[in-house]
Design an enzyme around this catalytic site. Sequence first.
Site, PDB file in Angstrom:
ATOM      1  N   TYR A  90      41.370  34.654  42.654  1.00 45.78           N
ATOM      2  CA  TYR A  90      41.228  33.556  41.690  1.00 45.78           C
ATOM      3  C   TYR A  90      42.559  32.819  41.490  1.00 45.78           C
ATOM      4  O   TYR A  90      42.794  32.203  40.474  1.00 45.78           O
ATOM      5  CB  TYR A  90      40.710  34.072  40.351  1.00 45.78           C
ATOM      6  CG  TYR A  90      39.295  34.637  40.391  1.00 45.78           C
ATOM      7  CD1 TYR A  90      38.706  35.004  41.590  1.00 45.78           C
ATOM      8  CD2 TYR A  90      38.560  34.798  39.235  1.00 45.78           C
ATOM      9  CE1 TYR A  90      37.426  35.525  41.642  1.00 45.78           C
ATOM     10  CE2 TYR A  90      37.276  35.317  39.266  1.00 45.78           C
ATOM     11  CZ  TYR A  90      36.706  35.676  40.476  1.00 45.78           C
ATOM     12  OH  TYR A  90      35.440  36.193  40.516  1.00 45.78           O
ATOM     13  N   LYS A 135      38.891  47.595  48.305  1.00 44.50           N
ATOM     14  CA  LYS A 135      38.340  47.518  49.658  1.00 44.50           C
ATOM     15  C   LYS A 135      39.502  47.505  50.645  1.00 44.50           C
ATOM     16  O   LYS A 135      39.571  46.653  51.538  1.00 44.50           O
ATOM     17  CB  LYS A 135      37.484  46.244  49.802  1.00 44.50           C
ATOM     18  CG  LYS A 135      36.089  46.356  49.223  1.00 44.50           C
ATOM     19  CD  LYS A 135      35.185  47.336  49.971  1.00 44.50           C
ATOM     20  CE  LYS A 135      34.783  46.793  51.323  1.00 44.50           C
ATOM     21  NZ  LYS A 135      33.940  47.787  52.058  1.00 44.50           N
ATOM     22  N   ASP A 168      32.281  49.192  47.273  1.00 39.00           N
ATOM     23  CA  ASP A 168      30.853  49.222  47.580  1.00 39.00           C
ATOM     24  C   ASP A 168      30.239  50.571  47.197  1.00 39.00           C
ATOM     25  O   ASP A 168      29.230  50.649  46.514  1.00 39.00           O
ATOM     26  CB  ASP A 168      30.581  48.856  49.057  1.00 39.00           C
ATOM     27  CG  ASP A 168      31.552  49.498  50.042  1.00 39.00           C
ATOM     28  OD1 ASP A 168      32.430  50.277  49.602  1.00 39.00           O
ATOM     29  OD2 ASP A 168      31.441  49.226  51.259  1.00 39.00           O
ATOM     30  N   ASP A 192      35.547  41.015  37.976  1.00 39.93           N
ATOM     31  CA  ASP A 192      34.584  40.018  37.478  1.00 39.93           C
ATOM     32  C   ASP A 192      33.162  40.513  37.733  1.00 39.93           C
ATOM     33  O   ASP A 192      32.300  40.480  36.849  1.00 39.93           O
ATOM     34  CB  ASP A 192      34.856  38.687  38.203  1.00 39.93           C
ATOM     35  CG  ASP A 192      34.043  37.533  37.642  1.00 39.93           C
ATOM     36  OD1 ASP A 192      33.561  37.630  36.489  1.00 39.93           O
ATOM     37  OD2 ASP A 192      33.890  36.521  38.352  1.00 39.93           O
ATOM     38  N   ASP A 196      30.215  42.445  34.883  1.00 40.02           N
ATOM     39  CA  ASP A 196      28.851  41.963  34.601  1.00 40.02           C
ATOM     40  C   ASP A 196      27.855  43.104  34.787  1.00 40.02           C
ATOM     41  O   ASP A 196      26.888  43.228  34.038  1.00 40.02           O
ATOM     42  CB  ASP A 196      28.471  40.800  35.528  1.00 40.02           C
ATOM     43  CG  ASP A 196      28.866  39.448  34.948  1.00 40.02           C
ATOM     44  OD1 ASP A 196      29.911  39.382  34.262  1.00 40.02           O
ATOM     45  OD2 ASP A 196      28.137  38.460  35.164  1.00 40.02           O
TER      46      ASP A 196
HETATM   47  C1  IPM Z   1      34.372  35.576  33.414  1.00 45.20           C
HETATM   48  C2  IPM Z   1      33.772  34.308  33.970  1.00 45.20           C
HETATM   49  C3  IPM Z   1      34.887  33.461  34.512  1.00 45.20           C
HETATM   50  C4  IPM Z   1      35.569  34.243  35.605  1.00 45.20           C
HETATM   51  C5  IPM Z   1      34.474  32.066  35.035  1.00 45.20           C
HETATM   52  C6  IPM Z   1      33.821  31.237  33.949  1.00 45.20           C
HETATM   53  C7  IPM Z   1      35.629  31.309  35.651  1.00 45.20           C
HETATM   54  O1  IPM Z   1      32.833  34.629  34.929  1.00 45.20           O
HETATM   55  O2  IPM Z   1      35.160  35.491  32.472  1.00 45.20           O
HETATM   56  O3  IPM Z   1      34.055  36.652  33.926  1.00 45.20           O
HETATM   57  O4  IPM Z   1      35.058  34.319  36.718  1.00 45.20           O
HETATM   58  O5  IPM Z   1      36.604  34.828  35.347  1.00 45.20           O
HETATM   59 MG    MG Z   2      32.435  36.711  35.137  1.00 38.44          MG
END
Ligand code: IPM
Ligand code: MG
Length: 301
Positions: A90, A135, A168, A192, A196
């Site tokens: 990123y 990885k 993985d 990231d 989630d």
């Molecule tokens: C998060 C979000 C952000 C990221 C996006 C909105 C850029 O998905 O905070 O996890 O990928 O960091």
């Molecule tokens: Mg995210």
Amino acid sequence: MPYGAEHFLATGETLPEAAYADLRDGFDAILFGAVGDPRVPDGRHAEAILLRLRQGLELTVNFRPCRPLPGTGPEGLHLEVFRENTEGAYCLQGSTEPGRAVDLAVHTEPAVRRLLEAAFVRAAQRGCVLTLAHKANVLKHGHGLWVRLFQELQARHPEVSARAMHADALLCALVQDPRSFGVIAADNYLGDLISDLTAAFAGGMGTAPSLSWAPHQPFRCAVLAEPVHGSAPDIAGKNLANPVGMILSTALLFRHLGWEPEAQVVEQAVTEALLHGARTRDLGGNLGTAEMGTIIRDQLP
Ligand code: IPM
Ligand code: MG
């Protein structure tokens, strides 16, 4: 402050340099909403606001705990993701060329060390297992650096039960047996994704809080709280979103600032509301954002 998609569409302004400098030098902490809007297809404002703050303020550590609330997941589960928050894939370096596209992933020793150190300290404090997601079998350079620094810290923290796992295989094990994990450390991209997934163990994106900070405190403003979720454009402005992720993020911020009793009061209020059966739609109920927020507020002493 007004910065976001609405403001960008109205003015063409993302985060002006003066506002950024004001946040950096004039404040101790930031409570951040959520960015992302389909009316800005390239996500330019998200990059220029959120990533700018994370990278500019050097908020290396992104802490994303997963602790199911009453009725939102398996009781007693306690996972914490430590995501590097400023670089890796990123880092916003790359190019689109005819027939070819490049995204660079840059990992630097100071940031990786800071992130890993925070994860080791936390795992030692909790007495739980620490797992590095990587990885390095393919990403020999970048993730190779992660594994090398991880091993270095492992030698310095013999009290922590630590292991490095291919990401993985880690994801498969995480879904099959989440209780075998405590703290998970990962680079920006993997963190990231993993955060989630862990959010799904505790009721989904609507309830997941997060906190980012700069352990080395390069500026006055060294902490930012934000929910893990994005701006959920499909339900934005319809009184449907779950406010819990945002509210719990403020609790993380209070704790970080040394206000432990205040943090507990906020967390307790959310727990009480859920124990009383308060649920937004994402949790199978029918309360709106405002109603859910009011019920949580009413639990405050
Ligand atoms: C998060 C979000 C952000 C990221 C996006 C909105 C850029 O998905 O905070 O996890 O990928 O960091
Ligand atoms: Mg995210």
